[in-house]
Design a protein around this motif. Structure first.
Motif, short mmCIF file in Angstrom:
data_model
loop_
_atom_site.label_atom_id
_atom_site.label_comp_id
_atom_site.label_asym_id
_atom_site.label_seq_id
_atom_site.Cartn_x
_atom_site.Cartn_y
_atom_site.Cartn_z
N PRO A 80 0.83 -1.21 0.00
CA PRO A 80 0.00 0.00 0.00
C PRO A 80 0.86 1.25 0.00
O PRO A 80 1.90 1.32 0.68
N ILE A 81 0.44 2.25 -0.76
CA ILE A 81 1.17 3.50 -0.89
C ILE A 81 0.33 4.62 -0.28
O ILE A 81 -0.84 4.79 -0.65
N LEU A 82 0.91 5.34 0.65
CA LEU A 82 0.23 6.46 1.27
C LEU A 82 0.60 7.75 0.53
O LEU A 82 1.78 8.03 0.31
N ASP A 126 -10.35 -9.19 1.15
CA ASP A 126 -11.41 -8.27 1.55
C ASP A 126 -11.12 -7.65 2.91
O ASP A 126 -11.40 -6.47 3.15
N GLU A 127 -10.54 -8.44 3.80
CA GLU A 127 -10.22 -7.92 5.13
C GLU A 127 -9.03 -6.95 5.06
O GLU A 127 -9.02 -5.93 5.76
N ILE A 128 -8.07 -7.25 4.21
CA ILE A 128 -6.95 -6.30 4.02
C ILE A 128 -7.49 -4.98 3.47
O ILE A 128 -7.10 -3.90 3.93
N SER A 129 -8.39 -5.05 2.49
CA SER A 129 -8.98 -3.84 1.92
C SER A 129 -9.69 -3.03 3.01
O SER A 129 -9.55 -1.80 3.08
N ARG A 130 -10.44 -3.72 3.84
CA ARG A 130 -11.19 -3.02 4.90
C ARG A 130 -10.23 -2.34 5.87
O ARG A 130 -10.43 -1.18 6.25
N ARG A 131 -9.17 -3.03 6.24
CA ARG A 131 -8.23 -2.46 7.20
C ARG A 131 -7.47 -1.27 6.61
O ARG A 131 -7.23 -0.28 7.31
N MET A 175 -8.59 0.77 4.39
CA MET A 175 -9.54 1.87 4.39
C MET A 175 -9.67 2.50 5.78
O MET A 175 -9.68 3.73 5.92
N MET A 176 -9.76 1.67 6.80
CA MET A 176 -9.94 2.19 8.15
C MET A 176 -8.71 2.96 8.62
O MET A 176 -8.82 3.97 9.33
N ILE A 177 -7.52 2.53 8.21
CA ILE A 177 -6.30 3.26 8.56
C ILE A 177 -6.28 4.61 7.85
O ILE A 177 -5.94 5.65 8.44
N LEU A 178 -6.67 4.63 6.56
CA LEU A 178 -6.75 5.89 5.83
C LEU A 178 -7.70 6.86 6.53
O LEU A 178 -7.39 8.04 6.72
N LEU A 179 -8.86 6.37 6.92
CA LEU A 179 -9.85 7.23 7.58
C LEU A 179 -9.34 7.74 8.92
O LEU A 179 -9.60 8.90 9.29
N LYS A 180 -8.60 6.90 9.63
CA LYS A 180 -8.04 7.33 10.91
C LYS A 180 -6.99 8.44 10.71
O LYS A 180 -6.98 9.44 11.45
N ILE A 181 -6.12 8.28 9.72
CA ILE A 181 -5.11 9.31 9.45
C ILE A 181 -5.78 10.61 9.03
O ILE A 181 -5.39 11.70 9.45
N ARG A 182 -6.80 10.49 8.21
CA ARG A 182 -7.53 11.69 7.79
C ARG A 182 -8.16 12.38 9.01
O ARG A 182 -8.12 13.61 9.11
N GLU A 183 -8.73 11.60 9.90
CA GLU A 183 -9.32 12.17 11.13
C GLU A 183 -8.25 12.87 11.97
O GLU A 183 -8.47 13.97 12.49
N MET A 184 -7.09 12.23 12.09
CA MET A 184 -5.99 12.84 12.83
C MET A 184 -5.58 14.17 12.20
O MET A 184 -5.32 15.16 12.89
N SER A 241 -5.00 8.90 -0.50
CA SER A 241 -5.13 7.47 -0.80
C SER A 241 -4.15 6.68 0.05
O SER A 241 -3.08 7.17 0.43
N PHE A 242 -4.54 5.45 0.33
CA PHE A 242 -3.66 4.47 0.97
C PHE A 242 -4.04 3.13 0.40
O PHE A 242 -4.93 2.44 0.89
#
Length: 376
Positions: free
Chosen positions: A52-54, A116-121, A123-132, A143-144
């Motif tokens: 994954p690329i951030l 599917d679980e990797i994709s979900r995780r 996404m959740m990390i991206l959303l957390k960084i965006r929230e931070m 993107s991540f």
């Protein structure tokens, strides 16, 4: 109106080609946002397709907070590109500390996870960084995701590309989407800048979507964490695409039936009339109200263009085997692929989905009047 240009190529090419197309269409954007999506990457990223690329913009404090967070999540840096910001400022381009493009090794405890679980995780990390980042205004992340780079900034596309040195070979890609934005909101927000990306699905739009509120409300009710943000009325096009293909398990041939269903007389004559009537009824809140021209990409690297019934936003698809462009205007296509057979250019009509498949050999047209390729 904004201006759009997308390129799909058999061989990796420079993002400067897409920037060149935006430059010749520059009367249609005002410097309020430039967005680039790069996928199916070449260069050093060729050998790390699963990493994954951030991508984002960070202050010095933001990058320190990011590093602590990613280490805590078990991610280690695998490769990075430093887009060094010149000391001399450029009028119209904000001063930033760091544009980040960093590929990561997946955490060891993810080794046995399903895709599917990797994709979900991710996404959740991206959303957390965006929230931070929104909390302290020190990070903007776009993107991540594996094999994907997104760059967004305010400024003239060509000046910005030269400012960031986007002609470097490490950024060559086979899929490039670029938009020069014209601000139609009261405040400039880079999260409102196209393209919009969610879990491998990406769209950008020229137009306006006055049905934005019911669409946003419907998507938000699906309780999928990635359906959020909505700083632009066009972001819903990417989310509808994801919902259609992942949530409803439909193909790209059904996407237009969701956003612009056939009128009732035409619907009743369709070979899949029963299914489409049910789809129209249950997904009625997702019907768009344009005018809109939408260009998008899928996880398999197919690229497509659709337009709504009003067809008041131009769009053209053309090229040659191995290289195709999708453009707001013919002059953009002429600037990048001048040696194509122009008699084969396609300007999709309101019932058409123009598709360039991953082999990049030709443009196919899928019409809403044709039978669907429905899952068994």
């Amino acid at each position: 109106m904004c201006r759009l240009f997308a390129l799909t190529s058999k061989d990796p090419v420079s993002p400067m080609l897409a920037v060149k197309a935006l430059d010749v269409m520059k009367e249609g954007h005002d410097g309020s946002g430039v967005g680039l999506l790069l996928q199916d990457l070449g260069g050093p990223f060729e050998e790390m397709k699963d990493a994954p690329i951030l991508s984002g913009i960070f202050s010095e404090e933001g990058i320190r907070r990011l590093d602590l967070f990613m280490m805590d999540q078990g991610f280690l840096t695998k490769y990075k590109i430093s887009l060094k910001v010149p000391k001399k400022p450029v009028k119209g381009i904000p001063k930033r500390d760091l544009y980040l493009i960093r590929a990561y090794e997946l955490p060891e405890d993810w080794d046995n996870l399903e895709p599917d679980e990797i994709s979900r995780r991710l996404m959740m990390i991206l959303l957390k960084i965006r929230e931070m980042g929104e909390e302290k205004k020190d990070m903007m992340v776009f993107s991540f995701w594996p094999d994907t780079i997104m760059i967004k900034e305010i400024g003239d596309p060509m000046q910005l590309a030269e400012h960031l040195g986007l002609d470097r070979k490490e950024l060559n890609a086979r899929i490039i989407m670029a938009q020069g934005r014209q601000n139609t909101n009261y405040a400039i927000n880079l999260y409102a800048c196209h393209p919009f990306f969610i879990n491998g699905y990406c769209t950008m739009t020229n137009g306006e979507n006055t049905a934005f509120i019911p669409i946003k409300d419907f998507l938000s009710s699906r309780k999928f964490p990635g359906y959020m943000g909505y700083h632009s009325d066009s972001e819903v096009f990417a989310h509808i695409l994801h919902y259609s293909m992942v949530g409803l398990e439909l193909g790209i041939d059904a996407y237009k039936h969701v956003i612009t269903p056939l009128q009732e007389d035409d619907l009743q004559q369709h070979p899949d009339a029963l299914f489409l009537s049910h789809l129209k009824r249950t997904c009625r809140p997702l019907i768009i109200d344009g005018p809109n021209c939408v260009i998008g990409t899928l996880p398999d690297h197919s690229m497509f263009m659709v337009q709504d019934r009003k067809k008041l936003r131009p769009g053209v698809v053309g090229g040659k085997p191995g290289l195709f462009g999708l453009s707001s205007e013919i002059c953009g296509l002429d600037a990048v692929i001048p040696d194509r057979d122009k008699s084969k250019d396609i300007q999709p009509m309101h019932i058409d989905t123009a598709i360039v498949s991953p082999d990049r050999q030709e443009v196919s047209i899928c019409r809403q009047t044709e039978a669907l390729n429905l899952p068994l």
